[in-house]
Design a protein around this motif. Structure first.
Motif, PDB file in Angstrom:
ATOM      1  N   THR B  15       0.829  -1.205   0.000  1.00 17.98           N
ATOM      2  CA  THR B  15       0.000   0.000   0.000  1.00 17.98           C
ATOM      3  C   THR B  15       0.859   1.249   0.000  1.00 17.98           C
ATOM      4  O   THR B  15       1.814   1.364   0.772  1.00 17.98           O
ATOM      5  CB  THR B  15      -0.918  -0.005   1.236  1.00 17.98           C
ATOM      6  OG1 THR B  15      -1.765  -1.155   1.169  1.00 17.98           O
ATOM      7  CG2 THR B  15      -1.760   1.252   1.292  1.00 17.98           C
ATOM      8  N   SER B  80      -0.703   5.960  -5.341  1.00 22.25           N
ATOM      9  CA  SER B  80      -0.710   5.429  -3.980  1.00 22.25           C
ATOM     10  C   SER B  80      -1.636   4.212  -3.945  1.00 22.25           C
ATOM     11  O   SER B  80      -2.787   4.297  -3.524  1.00 22.25           O
ATOM     12  CB  SER B  80      -1.191   6.498  -2.996  1.00 22.25           C
ATOM     13  OG  SER B  80      -1.141   6.001  -1.667  1.00 22.25           O
ATOM     14  N   SER B  82      -3.805   0.943  -3.297  1.00 24.38           N
ATOM     15  CA  SER B  82      -4.499   0.419  -2.126  1.00 24.38           C
ATOM     16  C   SER B  82      -4.972  -1.005  -2.430  1.00 24.38           C
ATOM     17  O   SER B  82      -5.050  -1.396  -3.594  1.00 24.38           O
ATOM     18  CB  SER B  82      -5.696   1.303  -1.777  1.00 24.38           C
ATOM     19  OG  SER B  82      -6.617   1.304  -2.844  1.00 24.38           O
TER      20      SER B  82
END
Lengths: 111, 114
Positions: B15, B80, B82
């Protein structure tokens, strides 16, 4: 774009014709019917498309009803390699934005 | 040989660690697109590009970026990542992006975000 309804899964005996139905009762006059297939996590493969008339190519035939509310993809002599998920898509002619494949029909060809 | 290539084919990451999935086609196609495929949800379009420097959102663009600086390349960027971006990703191209054009798909990139 019009929505389509396909059976979740189908079986077909090897060597027999596989007939995959698709309902698209809200199809508009300028929407094409497209068929793709996807063999186990590979990229989808184009099969055939049509607007009003029945179409045939080296892979399959596409039969569109006169009212255009449903269609059938026919694989004339199914082989084990035809085992795949088959997607029926109806689209307005134009840019392929928000191209949505749906969940398709999982066809299993049985030896 | 006419083809769409993607790299990497498999990626496991954590993550928040920025990543880029590359896509390249050698057919001089104007149109390129990214899809993600998830069980029970089918193939959904993330972004598409009608030509160089022209990109637009598809069905599920949140959390992704793309760029089209050259005709042949269309990288997918996760700034980013996830865990909900764990998926199978496909890049595709076609001549002009019209419904009557055949889309050519890459082999897929299986991404796992831990």
């Amino acid at each position: 774009d019009a929505k389509t309804t396909q059976p979740t899964s189908m079986d077909c005996a090897e060597g027999r014709a596989a007939n995959l139905p698709c309902n698209h009762s809200t199809i508009s006059g300028n929407e094409y019917v497209y068929w793709y297939r996807q063999i186990h996590s590979q990229g989808p493969q184009y099969i055939i498309h049509g607007l009003k008339n029945n179409e045939t190519n080296e892979m399959a035939s596409l039969i569109i009803t006169e009212d255009r509310k449903s269609s059938t993809l026919i694989l004339p002599h199914a082989t084990l390699r035809d085992t795949a998920v088959y997607y029926c898509i109806v689209r307005v002619a134009g840019p392929m934005n928000q191209f949505y494949f749906g969940t398709g029909t999982s066809l299993t060809v049985i030896p | 040989e006419a083809q769409v290539t993607q790299n990497p084919r498999y990626l496991i990451t954590v993550t928040g660690k920025k990543l880029t999935v590359t896509c390249s086609q050698n057919m001089n196609h104007e149109y390129m697109s990214w899809y993600r495929q998830d069980p029970g949800l089918g193939l959904r379009q993330i972004y598409y590009s009608m030509n160089v420097e022209v990109t637009d959102k598809g069905d599920v663009p949140e959390g992704y970026k793309v760029s089209r600086k050259e005709k042949r390349n269309f990288p997918l960027i996760l700034e980013s990542p996830s865990p909900n971006q764990t998926s199978l990703y496909f890049c595709a191209s076609s001549l002009f992006g019209l419904d009557t054009d055949t889309q050519y798909f890459g082999p897929g990139t299986r991404l796992t975000v831990l």
